[in-house]
Scaffold this motif. Sequence first.
Motif, PDB file in Angstrom:
ATOM      1  N   ARG A 164       4.659  32.276 -48.808  1.00 53.16           N
ATOM      2  CA  ARG A 164       4.690  33.505 -47.950  1.00 53.16           C
ATOM      3  C   ARG A 164       3.265  34.439 -47.849  1.00 53.16           C
ATOM      4  N   GLY A 165       3.189  35.300 -47.145  1.00 49.42           N
ATOM      5  CA  GLY A 165       1.815  36.236 -47.234  1.00 49.42           C
ATOM      6  C   GLY A 165       0.537  35.243 -47.122  1.00 49.42           C
ATOM      7  N   GLY A 166      -0.621  36.041 -47.397  1.00 52.29           N
ATOM      8  CA  GLY A 166      -1.727  35.171 -47.134  1.00 52.29           C
ATOM      9  C   GLY A 166      -1.793  34.967 -45.519  1.00 52.29           C
ATOM     10  N   ASN A 167      -2.164  33.821 -45.078  1.00 50.72           N
ATOM     11  CA  ASN A 167      -2.285  33.188 -43.916  1.00 50.72           C
ATOM     12  C   ASN A 167      -1.089  32.337 -43.370  1.00 50.72           C
ATOM     13  N   CYS A 168      -0.016  32.839 -44.145  1.00 49.55           N
ATOM     14  CA  CYS A 168       1.153  32.075 -43.542  1.00 49.55           C
ATOM     15  C   CYS A 168       1.615  32.816 -42.256  1.00 49.55           C
ATOM     16  N   PRO A 169       2.243  32.122 -41.544  1.00 49.06           N
ATOM     17  CA  PRO A 169       3.123  32.941 -40.448  1.00 49.06           C
ATOM     18  C   PRO A 169       4.189  33.763 -41.271  1.00 49.06           C
ATOM     19  N   PRO A 170       4.503  35.023 -40.416  1.00 51.63           N
ATOM     20  CA  PRO A 170       5.576  35.723 -40.954  1.00 51.63           C
ATOM     21  C   PRO A 170       6.841  35.211 -41.688  1.00 51.63           C
ATOM     22  N   SER A 171       7.393  33.987 -41.121  1.00 54.36           N
ATOM     23  CA  SER A 171       8.525  33.619 -41.600  1.00 54.36           C
ATOM     24  C   SER A 171       8.648  32.661 -42.849  1.00 54.36           C
ATOM     25  N   GLY A 172       7.066  32.269 -43.051  1.00 54.37           N
ATOM     26  CA  GLY A 172       7.037  31.645 -44.367  1.00 54.37           C
ATOM     27  C   GLY A 172       7.459  30.201 -44.270  1.00 54.37           C
ATOM     28  N   TYR A 173       7.401  29.688 -45.352  1.00 55.08           N
ATOM     29  CA  TYR A 173       8.090  28.277 -45.546  1.00 55.08           C
ATOM     30  C   TYR A 173       8.838  28.280 -46.869  1.00 55.08           C
ATOM     31  N   TRP A 174      10.018  27.596 -46.785  1.00 51.25           N
ATOM     32  CA  TRP A 174      11.108  27.485 -47.958  1.00 51.25           C
ATOM     33  C   TRP A 174      11.312  25.960 -48.147  1.00 51.25           C
ATOM     34  N   GLY A 175      11.565  25.805 -49.621  1.00 51.29           N
ATOM     35  CA  GLY A 175      12.199  24.402 -50.033  1.00 51.29           C
ATOM     36  C   GLY A 175      13.510  24.637 -49.883  1.00 51.29           C
ATOM     37  N   PRO A 176      14.316  23.437 -50.112  1.00 50.20           N
ATOM     38  CA  PRO A 176      15.735  23.546 -50.046  1.00 50.20           C
ATOM     39  C   PRO A 176      16.599  24.407 -51.097  1.00 50.20           C
ATOM     40  N   GLY A 177      15.772  24.510 -52.173  1.00 48.88           N
ATOM     41  CA  GLY A 177      16.360  24.904 -53.373  1.00 48.88           C
ATOM     42  C   GLY A 177      16.630  23.930 -54.469  1.00 48.88           C
ATOM     43  N   THR A 178      16.685  24.592 -55.850  1.00 46.13           N
ATOM     44  CA  THR A 178      17.159  23.580 -56.887  1.00 46.13           C
ATOM     45  C   THR A 178      18.113  24.299 -57.793  1.00 46.13           C
TER      46      THR A 178
END
Length: 118
Positions: free
Chosen positions: A98-112
Amino acid sequence: QVQLVESGGGSVQAGGSLKLSCEAPGDIFNNCGMGWYRQFRGQARELVSRINSAGVISYTESVKGRFTLSQDKSKNTLYLKMDNLQIGDTALYYCGARGGNCPPSGYWGPGTQVTVSS
């Protein structure tokens, strides 16, 4: 579809250690702020630790001195070393870009899942 690939979760006794890893596509890793978040059951996701595009690392107060964030840029991988784990650290841990040059929604992993028992 962009995927952040997490690994390293598991079950450990209180006082033990785990190391989480998150591999991301290179353009994401180099252009977004990368971090670890966690979600306690029934609660909203919260920031654990992140590194911004300037390389500044921050931690939530409850993990300072116990968790260490690091990265290996040659592998596009983010790590979270968790020492002296407590029962209260039990949660689903997510890698997020998230943040920087990411789109507003960002990216996420599936979780651990990290489970700490007495």
